[in-house]
Design an enzyme around this catalytic site. Structure first.
Site, short mmCIF file in Angstrom:
data_model
loop_
_atom_site.label_atom_id
_atom_site.label_comp_id
_atom_site.label_asym_id
_atom_site.label_seq_id
_atom_site.Cartn_x
_atom_site.Cartn_y
_atom_site.Cartn_z
N HIS A 1 -91.71 75.41 38.74
CA HIS A 1 -91.43 74.69 37.69
C HIS A 1 -92.46 74.36 36.73
O HIS A 1 -93.67 74.75 36.84
CB HIS A 1 -91.40 73.04 38.47
CG HIS A 1 -89.71 73.20 39.32
ND1 HIS A 1 -89.85 73.54 40.38
CD2 HIS A 1 -88.80 72.63 38.79
CE1 HIS A 1 -88.31 73.17 40.76
NE2 HIS A 1 -87.84 72.81 40.01
N LYS B 1 -94.85 68.82 36.62
CA LYS B 1 -94.11 68.28 37.74
C LYS B 1 -95.27 68.09 38.79
O LYS B 1 -96.01 68.48 39.12
CB LYS B 1 -93.32 69.38 38.27
CG LYS B 1 -92.42 68.87 39.50
CD LYS B 1 -91.34 70.01 40.03
CE LYS B 1 -90.57 69.57 41.14
NZ LYS B 1 -89.89 68.26 41.07
#
Ligand code: NAD
Length: 254
Positions: free
Chosen positions: A142, A146
């Protein structure tokens, strides 16, 4: 009179995309509610009760704090509910289940059709590929912003594998190996997380035996996958009896 599809959280990131996806599906927008105000010429209702009375289906991407009131109000109005809001407590989910005794509710923490297919396939693969021979590993990547790992979707894939093997994920989860970890235990479900750039979300489930590897990869490029899945659910739910449905029901693979 009830007509069309309403959006709770219409001014939010998902709400704005839902307006576009409803238009693309030629599905009439009844209006919306939002604490931040309205969007363009869409009708803005004062509260969920007004939106519920005006709509056949309400698509809800707001905030967990709103869920209980929405559950009670939509059930009272007899309006179908597509619920995408995340972060629900057990008490919130109990209220959603109570509403589903009166109205049809599609509740999914992830409305992407692809991710839901991965979850269904992960469980079936785990049933077919025994833990003694096939090591299950989940790798995800990600964007750099995040803050949690592994991702909720990676944990969902892990749960699906554990379910397929008839075990509890918490008893077999091996996350973020580092240092002298010892040899891999045969029943482990491993997790690794990469972070970098602006990756929306990538997940790979790998089953590795000594003789073969099989992997399943999902790559998300755009949040629009959630909005189009929610609109697909909203079109599907019309005419359905009361009940709590998942995205797998919408896809016809439950
Ligand atoms: P966002 O903050 O951009 O939008 C939320 C909107 O809801 C805001 O405009 C806010 O003013 C409004 N809102 C909040 N509480 C409200 C209330 N009580 N009444 C009326 N309006 C209210 O957030 P977002 O990215 O659009 O996400 C919204 C929710 O959907 C979050 O819980 C998010 O995690 C979830 N989400 C779920 C999926 C899925 O596939 N299920 C996908 C993306 C986001």
């Amino acid at each position: 009179m009830k007509h069309g599809f309403g959006i709770a959280g219409i001014a939010g990131r998902m709400g704005r995309m839902l307006i576009e996806e409803l238009a693309a599906a030629k599905a009439p927008l009844s209006g919306g509610i939002d604490r931040e105000g309205g969007v363009n010429d869409a009708t803005l209702y004062a509260d969920i009760a007004g939106l519920a009375d005006a709509s056949e289906v309400v698509i809800d991407f707001t905030h967990a704090s709103a869920v209980r009131e929405h559950a009670r109000t939509l059930a009272r109005a007899g309006t179908s509910w597509i619920l995408g809001t995340t972060g629900l407590s057990a008490a919130d989910e109990a209220e959603v289940a109570r509403a589903a005794e009166t109205i049809p509710v599609v509740y999914a923490p992830n409305f992407s059709p692809g991710v839901n297919l991965v979850l269904a396939l992960a469980e079936r693969m785990a049933e077919a590929l025994p833990a003694a021979t096939y090591d299950a590993e989940i790798v995800e990547m990600h964007h750099r912003q995040k803050v949690d790992a592994p991702s909720g979707t990676a944990i969902g894939i892990g749960r699906a594998v554990a379910k397929g093997r008839g075990v509890d994920l918490e008893t077999v989860k091996a996350s973020g190996r580092d240092g002298h970890t010892g040899a891999r235990k045969p029943n482990e479900i491993g997790f690794s997380a990469m972070r970098g750039g602006q990756v929306v979300g990538e997940h790979t489930l790998l089953f590795a035996s000594a003789d073969e590897h099989i992997s399943l990869t999902h790559r998300a490029f755009d949040r629009r996958a959630f909005a189009s899945g929610a609109v697909r659910s909203a079109l599907w739910v019309r005419g359905k009896p009361a009940g709590l449905y998942s995205m797998l029901d919408v896809l016809g693979i439950s």
